[in-house]
Scaffold this motif. Structure first.
Motif, mmCIF file in Angstrom:
data_model
loop_
_atom_site.group_PDB
_atom_site.id
_atom_site.type_symbol
_atom_site.label_atom_id
_atom_site.label_comp_id
_atom_site.label_asym_id
_atom_site.label_seq_id
_atom_site.Cartn_x
_atom_site.Cartn_y
_atom_site.Cartn_z
ATOM 1 N N ALA A 161 0.826 -1.212 0.000
ATOM 2 C CA ALA A 161 0.000 0.000 0.000
ATOM 3 C C ALA A 161 0.857 1.258 0.000
ATOM 4 O O ALA A 161 0.469 2.280 -0.569
ATOM 5 N N ILE A 162 2.025 1.190 0.624
ATOM 6 C CA ILE A 162 2.910 2.347 0.632
ATOM 7 C C ILE A 162 3.686 2.453 -0.671
ATOM 8 O O ILE A 162 3.856 3.539 -1.231
ATOM 9 N N ALA A 163 4.170 1.336 -1.178
ATOM 10 C CA ALA A 163 5.067 1.358 -2.333
ATOM 11 C C ALA A 163 4.349 1.507 -3.666
ATOM 12 O O ALA A 163 4.895 2.123 -4.591
ATOM 13 N N THR A 164 3.159 0.970 -3.812
ATOM 14 C CA THR A 164 2.497 0.954 -5.116
ATOM 15 C C THR A 164 2.168 2.348 -5.643
ATOM 16 O O THR A 164 2.487 2.647 -6.787
ATOM 17 N N PRO A 165 1.530 3.227 -4.880
ATOM 18 C CA PRO A 165 1.262 4.558 -5.438
ATOM 19 C C PRO A 165 2.536 5.312 -5.801
ATOM 20 O O PRO A 165 2.587 6.005 -6.818
ATOM 21 N N ARG A 166 3.564 5.152 -4.991
ATOM 22 C CA ARG A 166 4.829 5.838 -5.280
ATOM 23 C C ARG A 166 5.456 5.298 -6.555
ATOM 24 O O ARG A 166 5.925 6.064 -7.398
ATOM 25 N N SER A 214 5.890 7.365 -10.108
ATOM 26 C CA SER A 214 7.221 7.516 -10.696
ATOM 27 C C SER A 214 7.253 6.979 -12.123
ATOM 28 O O SER A 214 7.836 7.595 -13.018
ATOM 29 N N ALA A 215 6.618 5.837 -12.342
ATOM 30 C CA ALA A 215 6.601 5.255 -13.683
ATOM 31 C C ALA A 215 5.815 6.127 -14.650
ATOM 32 O O ALA A 215 6.232 6.336 -15.798
ATOM 33 N N MET A 216 4.687 6.663 -14.194
ATOM 34 C CA MET A 216 3.890 7.503 -15.080
ATOM 35 C C MET A 216 4.590 8.817 -15.386
ATOM 36 O O MET A 216 4.515 9.328 -16.488
ATOM 37 N N ALA A 217 5.281 9.363 -14.406
ATOM 38 C CA ALA A 217 6.003 10.611 -14.646
ATOM 39 C C ALA A 217 7.187 10.382 -15.581
ATOM 40 O O ALA A 217 7.480 11.212 -16.438
ATOM 41 N N THR A 218 7.843 9.240 -15.448
ATOM 42 C CA THR A 218 8.990 8.934 -16.296
ATOM 43 C C THR A 218 8.568 8.654 -17.732
ATOM 44 O O THR A 218 9.213 9.100 -18.679
ATOM 45 N N CYS A 219 7.481 7.941 -17.894
ATOM 46 C CA CYS A 219 7.055 7.534 -19.240
ATOM 47 C C CYS A 219 6.123 8.538 -19.895
ATOM 48 O O CYS A 219 5.615 8.284 -20.980
ATOM 49 N N GLY A 220 5.830 9.632 -19.243
ATOM 50 C CA GLY A 220 4.989 10.650 -19.860
ATOM 51 C C GLY A 220 3.523 10.288 -19.906
ATOM 52 O O GLY A 220 2.802 10.719 -20.786
ATOM 53 N N ALA A 221 3.049 9.501 -18.958
ATOM 54 C CA ALA A 221 1.646 9.090 -18.954
ATOM 55 C C ALA A 221 0.752 10.090 -18.238
ATOM 56 O O ALA A 221 -0.456 9.986 -18.308
#
Length: 128
Positions: A93-98, A102-109
């Motif tokens: 629950a702590i790690a998934t949103p983070r 991060s993945a969406m910000a990196t990949c431009g989503a």
């Protein structure tokens, strides 16, 4: 039952599940959720045999055997099993949103998920 059987680690469960997810034609998001749930569930399954029988079926269950089996011998197996169930849940629950942000910000989503905040239009360069 994958994690309860000694030698069947979570990575084996995910490896067996990849063709099933592909055959079902699941979208990528659903496939990742399914694989993460199987991974966390089989991790918990490995803790059951480690706590109740002192037989860690995988390397990650050794500490559960060292700490949980004495609790089971004292009659507090429920406490040890509930702690073994809650800790992966809280960690996920702590790690998934983070990790997702991060993945969406990196990949431009992000432009697909929320409106653009600035009035100026800029090209987004994505490494993905």
């Amino acid at each position: 039952m994958v994690g309860v059987l000694p030698g069947h680690e979570p990575i084996n469960a995910v490896a067996m599940l990849v063709p099933v997810a592909f055959a079902l034609g699941l979208p990528p998001e659903s496939s990742l959720i399914l694989m993460a749930a199987i991974c966390v569930g089989s991790e918990y399954g490995g803790r059951i045999s480690a706590i109740l029988l002192n037989v860690p079926g995988e390397a990650s269950a050794v500490m559960a055997a060292i700490e949980g089996y004495p609790l089971a011998r004292q009659g507090q197996a429920g406490v040890a099993l509930s702690l073994a169930a809650w800790t992966p849940f809280v960690g996920s629950a702590i790690a998934t949103p983070r990790a997702a942000s991060s993945a969406m910000a990196t990949c431009g989503a992000w432009p697909r998920w929320k409106p653009q905040i600035t009035a100026r239009r800029t090209a987004i360069s994505s490494p993905c």
